[in-house]
Design a protein around this motif. Structure first.
Motif, PDB file in Angstrom:
ATOM      1  N   HIS A  85     -22.291  48.415  22.409  1.00 43.68           N
ATOM      2  CA  HIS A  85     -20.965  48.316  23.030  1.00 43.68           C
ATOM      3  C   HIS A  85     -20.560  46.845  23.146  1.00 43.68           C
ATOM      4  CE1 HIS A  85     -20.902  52.568  24.023  1.00 43.68           C
ATOM      5  NE2 HIS A  85     -22.149  52.447  24.409  1.00 43.68           N
ATOM      6  N   PHE A  87     -19.748  45.466  26.759  1.00 40.89           N
ATOM      7  CA  PHE A  87     -20.705  45.793  27.812  1.00 40.89           C
ATOM      8  C   PHE A  87     -20.835  44.639  28.809  1.00 40.89           C
ATOM      9  CE2 PHE A  87     -25.069  46.192  29.453  1.00 40.89           C
ATOM     10  CZ  PHE A  87     -25.019  47.488  29.936  1.00 40.89           C
ATOM     11  N   LEU A  98     -22.305  53.847  30.205  1.00 39.57           N
ATOM     12  CA  LEU A  98     -22.550  53.529  28.803  1.00 39.57           C
ATOM     13  C   LEU A  98     -24.038  53.514  28.479  1.00 39.57           C
ATOM     14  CD1 LEU A  98     -19.993  50.634  28.179  1.00 39.57           C
ATOM     15  CD2 LEU A  98     -19.775  53.024  27.524  1.00 39.57           C
ATOM     16  N   GLU A 124     -12.720  49.198  23.184  1.00 34.49           N
ATOM     17  CA  GLU A 124     -13.542  47.987  23.161  1.00 34.49           C
ATOM     18  C   GLU A 124     -13.057  46.967  22.134  1.00 34.49           C
ATOM     19  OE1 GLU A 124     -17.781  48.311  24.133  1.00 34.49           O
ATOM     20  OE2 GLU A 124     -17.582  50.459  23.728  1.00 34.49           O
TER      21      GLU A 124
END
Length: 608
Positions: free
Chosen positions: A313, A316, A331, A343
């Motif tokens: 990710h 993140f 996540l 994202e």
């Protein structure tokens, strides 16, 4: 082989090695490394064998310089020893590979024991009980100092005046033997694209002394490496007993039962942050917010999944730095998110899919994905009181049906009307003495049903007398009694097709009760009329496959209506009896088992 006197096996035996040439029926031959005892079909093979003469047996004894043992027994013993040597050599090669793999690991941090003692292991205040004393003197197991605490009581919590840690007060006469154990994880760099997660177990035992007997040992190592295709590859080792060169073994520690907690095999633990971010520098996890995430929760976590989520990710790190820890947790550890993050965006509100002015509110709230998904819908509708509505929902544990209601009224009026109705409807009881509206969610769901029925009856949905009845329960039941739905041919075909897709997949019978399917829409309408609830208005939803209606019957009289079940997306939404009565304890037990054995079964995934 009949008529063939050639040897089937020819054993070439030396003092340090042996090999056997085996001739097959088709005339070909193959080399075998099996021992003499394993050549035949029976065990042991040597019982069926004999020498041509005593001289032959003596030759074997002379070859091995052994006069006490018989020839065939001696041969088997020597071959067994050679096989043992082969096994040990293979074991040495495997263990040498493990030792070579471990060479890149630096020593554990020197202060790991001190960190565990002051930050992870539970602390106690040990004292001698004396009746009537206000100030009690005792020993803090954390700092080891003699301190005084007012109003000490066994097993109560207090703060140590010496070190400030929270301690559990233990009277020496009642404490017995205390055992504590915790898991810790240490991250160390082993290469430019690899990290080692070292699992350390800590055991504290308090017997008669106030100072614990400590044992700290490393019990597992995980080598985590970034994959070119994305994600990580994890190579796992665990510590065992024995071994020729090392006690480390490749693989995952075996447990007796996978779904039962096993402390030795558990890899979740607290995170030692004293060597961070230095150990992450120069690796793909250089900016991984391990320290910030662990510092927020100060709870055990699974590091392998955390490191993988950071690579998968892109945003993140952004989530944790901006304070959205619950979303980051989703996540990492959740396989299902009710909404997706964009994202590709750099701005926080665009990443979350909300308005810019809502970011401080959400940061303070720290929502999970379910709450964020709900709020995003409110932003999409540009609701004026969306923040107040979300707080009202969370305070009253209302999770569904709100959006359907907001198609007719504003959030402010919804909250005000529901609060006013719940103030007196929550006190109403059924004939069983239970509350019909045991929660605000039950009332909101009934209000949604009421509005749906009014729309189908073509009521004026701008009329306040329709939208805000003085008594929601009475108005709901009155409209439900008036519904006489006559399904057309298309609806009947859709209805039949909907049930054909799930027929026999939801069957269940237990404790004198069973699940039945309605054969026609008229049976659902009849069910609503018999039990005096609104299920008759659900026929079109069933035909559109928005929900499934099932009948719960007593086996003694399957023709008599008992309870009606509504299922949406493999979740039980409602279980209603006569006049919307909630399920009895016996029915609740049946439903729990049905959900566990049937709805959660793999066979229902395709039917859902």
């Amino acid at each position: 082989m009949e008529g063939d006197f050639r040897s089937k096996f020819t054993v070439f035996q030396g003092r340090d090695d042996f090999v056997t040439l085996a001739r097959k029926e088709d005339g070909t031959a193959a080399w075998r490394v099996s021992a003499f005892d394993d050549l035949g079909e029976s065990w042991p093979f040597r019982r069926e064998c004999a020498f041509f003469s005593p001289k032959d047996e003596e030759r074997i004894q002379e070859f091995f310089r052994e006069k006490e043992k018989k020839g065939l027994y001696l041969l088997a013993r020597v071959q067994s020893g050679i096989q043992q040597q082969r096994r040990m050599e293979r074991q040495r090669r495997k263990e040498q590979e493990i030792l070579d793999r471990m060479e890149a690991l630096p020593p554990l941090p020197q202060d790991i024991g001190e960190w565990l003692h002051y930050n992870v292991m539970p602390a106690y205040f040990f004292y001698d009980y004396k009746k009537g004393r206000q100030m009690v003197s005792g020993t803090c197991s954390s700092c080891g100092k003699e301190v005084e605490i007012a109003g000490a009581r066994h097993n109560r919590q207090a703060a140590c005046p010496g070190c400030g840690r929270e301690v559990t007060m233990k009277a020496r006469g009642r404490r017995g033997c205390l055992h504590d154990r915790k898991t810790c994880q240490v991250l160390q760099k082993t290469g430019p694209d690899e990290l080692a997660i070292r699992i350390v177990k800590c055991y504290y035992t308090y017997k008669t002394d106030d100072i614990p007997k400590k044992m700290i040992c490393e019990n597992a190592r995980l080598f985590v490496k970034k994959q070119d295709a994305g994600g990580i590859r994890c190579e796992t080792y665990y510590k065992s007993y024995g071994g020729l060169l090392t006690s480390w073994r490749h693989g995952v520690r075996l447990v007796f039962y996978y779904w039962q907690n096993n402390f030795e095999a558990d890899r979740c633990g607290h995170v030692y942050c004293g060597n961070l971010p230095g150990e992450l520098e120069g690796t793909p996890w250089q900016y991984c917010p391990v320290k910030a995430y662990y510092g927020h929760y100060l709870e055990e976590m699974e590091m392998e999944s955390f490191l993988s989520a950071y690579l998968v990710h892109p945003k993140f790190e952004h989530l944790i730095k901006t304070g959205f820890f619950n979303l980051a947790m989703g996540l990492v550890y959740s396989r299902y998110q009710s909404c997706e993050l964009d994202e590709t965006q750099d701005r926080t509100h665009r990443l979350l899919g909300v308005m810019a002015e809502d970011v401080p509110f959400l940061r303070h709230l720290d929502p999970d994905f379910a709450v964020l998904g709900t709020f995003r819908e409110y932003c999409r509708l540009n609701l004026k009181d969306r923040q107040k509505l979300l707080l009202w929902q969370m305070g009253n544990k209302v999770e569904r049906d709100v959006l359907k209601i907001l198609a007719h009224i504003t959030p402010h009026r919804l909250m005000r009307y529901m609060d006013s109705q719940y103030s007196f409807l929550s006190l109403r009881q059924t004939k069983y003495g239970t509350a019909r509206y045991s929660s605000m969610q039950a009332l909101v769901s009934e209000y949604r049903d009421y509005l749906d029925m009014c729309v189908k009856q073509k009521y004026d949905m701008r009329n306040s007398f329709v939208l805000y009845p003085k008594d929601l329960q009475k108005s709901h039941d009155k409209v439900a009694r008036r519904i006489k739905m006559k399904a057309d041919a298309k609806m009947r075909r859709d209805f039949k097709a909907a049930y054909n897709s799930i027929m026999q997949r939801m069957d269940f019978e237990m404790d004198g009760m069973k699940i039945l399917y309605p054969a026609t829409p008229d049976e659902i309408i009849s069910e609503g009329n018999t039990l005096h609830h609104c299920v008759g208005g659900y026929v079109d939803r069933v035909a559109r496959k928005e929900c499934v209606i099932l009948f719960l019957r007593q086996c003694a009289d399957e023709s008599k209506s008992f309870y009606t079940i509504e299922v949406r997306e493999r979740e039980v939404v409602q279980v209603r009896g006569m006049k919307n009565d909630p399920p009895t304890p016996k029915v609740k037990k049946f439903m729990e088992q049905w959900k566990k054995r049937v709805l959660a079964a793999p066979a229902m995934q395709q039917a859902a």
